[in-house]
Design a protein around this motif. Structure first.
Motif, PDB file in Angstrom:
ATOM      1  N   LYS A  56      10.498  -7.079   4.423  1.00 31.49           N
ATOM      2  CA  LYS A  56      11.777  -6.389   4.335  1.00 31.49           C
ATOM      3  C   LYS A  56      11.923  -5.379   5.476  1.00 31.49           C
ATOM      4  O   LYS A  56      12.990  -5.265   6.093  1.00 31.49           O
ATOM      5  CB  LYS A  56      11.895  -5.679   2.985  1.00 31.49           C
ATOM      6  CG  LYS A  56      13.193  -4.907   2.799  1.00 31.49           C
ATOM      7  CD  LYS A  56      13.203  -4.204   1.441  1.00 31.49           C
ATOM      8  CE  LYS A  56      14.462  -3.354   1.274  1.00 31.49           C
ATOM      9  NZ  LYS A  56      14.470  -2.633  -0.019  1.00 31.49           N
ATOM     10  N   ASP A 109       0.494  -1.549  -4.315  1.00 33.35           N
ATOM     11  CA  ASP A 109       1.825  -1.614  -4.922  1.00 33.35           C
ATOM     12  C   ASP A 109       2.762  -0.525  -4.417  1.00 33.35           C
ATOM     13  O   ASP A 109       3.808  -0.286  -5.003  1.00 33.35           O
ATOM     14  CB  ASP A 109       1.702  -1.529  -6.452  1.00 33.35           C
ATOM     15  CG  ASP A 109       0.907  -2.693  -7.025  1.00 33.35           C
ATOM     16  OD1 ASP A 109       1.116  -3.828  -6.562  1.00 33.35           O
ATOM     17  OD2 ASP A 109       0.067  -2.460  -7.913  1.00 33.35           O
ATOM     18  N   TRP A 110       2.386   0.140  -3.333  1.00 35.08           N
ATOM     19  CA  TRP A 110       3.225   1.205  -2.770  1.00 35.08           C
ATOM     20  C   TRP A 110       4.490   0.604  -2.157  1.00 35.08           C
ATOM     21  O   TRP A 110       4.466  -0.498  -1.600  1.00 35.08           O
ATOM     22  CB  TRP A 110       2.435   1.942  -1.698  1.00 35.08           C
ATOM     23  CG  TRP A 110       3.171   3.064  -1.022  1.00 35.08           C
ATOM     24  CD1 TRP A 110       3.272   4.345  -1.445  1.00 35.08           C
ATOM     25  CD2 TRP A 110       3.898   2.988   0.217  1.00 35.08           C
ATOM     26  NE1 TRP A 110       4.018   5.090  -0.553  1.00 35.08           N
ATOM     27  CE2 TRP A 110       4.412   4.286   0.479  1.00 35.08           C
ATOM     28  CE3 TRP A 110       4.166   1.973   1.129  1.00 35.08           C
ATOM     29  CZ2 TRP A 110       5.175   4.574   1.614  1.00 35.08           C
ATOM     30  CZ3 TRP A 110       4.925   2.256   2.256  1.00 35.08           C
ATOM     31  CH2 TRP A 110       5.419   3.539   2.486  1.00 35.08           C
ATOM     32  N   GLU A 111       5.603   1.330  -2.274  1.00 31.64           N
ATOM     33  CA  GLU A 111       6.875   0.894  -1.688  1.00 31.64           C
ATOM     34  C   GLU A 111       7.440   2.005  -0.809  1.00 31.64           C
ATOM     35  O   GLU A 111       7.409   3.176  -1.190  1.00 31.64           O
ATOM     36  CB  GLU A 111       7.896   0.559  -2.788  1.00 31.64           C
ATOM     37  CG  GLU A 111       7.578  -0.701  -3.585  1.00 31.64           C
ATOM     38  CD  GLU A 111       7.774  -1.971  -2.777  1.00 31.64           C
ATOM     39  OE1 GLU A 111       8.565  -1.943  -1.804  1.00 31.64           O
ATOM     40  OE2 GLU A 111       7.140  -2.986  -3.119  1.00 31.64           O
ATOM     41  N   GLU A 125       0.658  -5.589   2.597  1.00 30.20           N
ATOM     42  CA  GLU A 125       1.880  -4.791   2.474  1.00 30.20           C
ATOM     43  C   GLU A 125       3.017  -5.697   2.010  1.00 30.20           C
ATOM     44  O   GLU A 125       3.667  -6.362   2.828  1.00 30.20           O
ATOM     45  CB  GLU A 125       2.242  -4.133   3.810  1.00 30.20           C
ATOM     46  CG  GLU A 125       1.141  -3.228   4.392  1.00 30.20           C
ATOM     47  CD  GLU A 125       0.207  -3.954   5.340  1.00 30.20           C
ATOM     48  OE1 GLU A 125       0.160  -5.209   5.294  1.00 30.20           O
ATOM     49  OE2 GLU A 125      -0.460  -3.281   6.139  1.00 30.20           O
ATOM     50  N   SER A 126       3.255  -5.715   0.707  1.00 31.97           N
ATOM     51  CA  SER A 126       4.260  -6.628   0.156  1.00 31.97           C
ATOM     52  C   SER A 126       5.667  -6.295   0.643  1.00 31.97           C
ATOM     53  O   SER A 126       6.559  -7.137   0.600  1.00 31.97           O
ATOM     54  CB  SER A 126       4.212  -6.582  -1.380  1.00 31.97           C
ATOM     55  OG  SER A 126       4.447  -5.256  -1.844  1.00 31.97           O
ATOM     56  N   TRP A 127       5.873  -5.097   1.112  1.00 27.88           N
ATOM     57  CA  TRP A 127       7.183  -4.625   1.569  1.00 27.88           C
ATOM     58  C   TRP A 127       7.423  -4.880   3.055  1.00 27.88           C
ATOM     59  O   TRP A 127       8.507  -4.622   3.562  1.00 27.88           O
ATOM     60  CB  TRP A 127       7.291  -3.119   1.306  1.00 27.88           C
ATOM     61  CG  TRP A 127       6.073  -2.365   1.776  1.00 27.88           C
ATOM     62  CD1 TRP A 127       4.974  -2.055   1.031  1.00 27.88           C
ATOM     63  CD2 TRP A 127       5.817  -1.855   3.085  1.00 27.88           C
ATOM     64  NE1 TRP A 127       4.041  -1.381   1.788  1.00 27.88           N
ATOM     65  CE2 TRP A 127       4.536  -1.239   3.051  1.00 27.88           C
ATOM     66  CE3 TRP A 127       6.536  -1.854   4.280  1.00 27.88           C
ATOM     67  CZ2 TRP A 127       3.964  -0.631   4.170  1.00 27.88           C
ATOM     68  CZ3 TRP A 127       5.967  -1.243   5.400  1.00 27.88           C
ATOM     69  CH2 TRP A 127       4.701  -0.641   5.340  1.00 27.88           C
TER      70      TRP A 127
END
Length: 341
Positions: free
Chosen positions: A122, A92-94, A117-119
């Protein structure tokens, strides 16, 4: 007589002016020789025309396994920077604005992909593709479906969501030493393209590290092939690829994210399964509080132990000079102990 004196003085004055003009237009003298016949050191002005040293390739990686693989391939020919700090759980790191700038300034950006890496999407949208090469290390690898925990009250909605968005994929491929080799090869290919002058060094480094991963794979095969049990219970579903590779069964308490809380019904199922299979060790991990694993272990009268998903190094890992290979060897020893109780 006076006329002759004036003429002589005039000629002498003219000669002095010519001599002075000649001295002022002459080339500057070289520095005098130092003792032993060596010339004196050059000044900053003397060295200003020399070409600057070549700038090293800069590689930015998302989290620890990709950092370690990149560092092994790069050696001293490139600078490798890891974004997620040690001791931080990466799911959950951004990234901050400064992290995004690091990616944009890099020659190569390496990330795992497969939803880890959900970010990343972007970050990739903001990249100048002609400046930064991108390595999605999981690309081309056959991925498994992941295990996601659902709330009991939202069971049907969860099914609809999975159907609409497609299956959730398991990103933890680096925990399979064979698939880790494929990630190393993807990084090697990118470095060779970005920096062809050091291609042979990158190939040599990658080959050497892949040989170590092959030895690790053999150690897992030999060490687990004769295990008394094949099932192990772990805090979150990080070890699916490892279990599949070596003929084991992973039973996760939580889903793909270690922060997920299992429902009471799910906990009951795990406890019942563990009793039937005589599981005597419940595994937890280093970057997440072990509360849930301890709850299950207490219910079973079992002990707890670490099975490390290697998502980041802790201060203790660093103090012990542990790296990916060392932690995987510890994981093997932990599994051998638990599966032979």
């Amino acid at each position: 007589m006076k006329s002759l004196v004036k003429q002589s003085l005039g000629l002498l004055l003219a000669s002095s002016l010519v001599l002075a003009a000649g001295c002022s237009s002459a080339e500057p003298k070289t520095a005098p020789a130092a003792a032993g016949g060596q010339t004196a050191p050059q000044s900053a002005a003397d060295t200003s025309s020399k070409p600057a040293a070549a700038t090293k390739l800069k590689i930015v990686t998302s989290f620890y396994p990709l950092y370690e693989f990149s560092r092994q391939v790069a050696g001293d020919k490139a600078d490798v920077v890891n974004l997620i700090p040690g001791g931080v759980e990466p799911h959950d790191w951004e990234p901050t604005a400064q992290d995004m700038k690091q990616i944009q300034d890099a020659g190569i950006f390496v990330y795992n992909g497969a939803g880890m890496e959900s970010w990343a999407d972007k970050a990739l949208d903001s990249l100048k593709k002609e400046q930064t090469a991108v390595v999605e290390a999981s690309k081309g690898i056959e991925l498994m479906e992941g295990v996601e925990e659902e709330d009991e009250d939202d069971h049907d909605h969860g099914k609809e969501h999975a159907s609409a968005e497609g299956p959730v994929l398991d990103p933890h491929i680096w925990l399979d030493p064979v698939l880790a080799q494929k990630e190393v090869q993807a990084i090697q290919d990118a470095l060779e393209k970005a920096d062809p002058a050091n291609k042979e060094t990158y190939k040599k480094n990658a080959d050497a590290y892949i040989a170590k991963l092959q030895q690790l794979d053999k150690a897992f095969k030999d060490g687990l092939s004769g295990a008394k049990h094949k099932e192990f219970v772990t805090q979150h579903a990080a070890f699916g690829y490892l279990a599949k590779r070596y003929g084991l069964t992973q039973v996760p308490i939580a889903g793909l994210s270690p922060e997920q809380e299992p429902s009471p019904g799910k906990l009951g199922e795990i406890v019942q399964f563990a009793k039937e299979k005589q599981v005597k060790t419940i595994f937890f991990e280093t970057l997440v509080a072990p509360k849930v694993a301890e709850t299950v272990a207490k219910e079973l009268g079992a002990k707890t132990a670490v099975l490390n998903p290697i998502e980041g190094l802790t201060d203790d890992d660093k103090a012990k000079n542990l790296d990916y290979i060392g932690i995987m060897q510890n994981n093997l020893a932990a599994l051998q102990s638990a599966l032979n109780e």
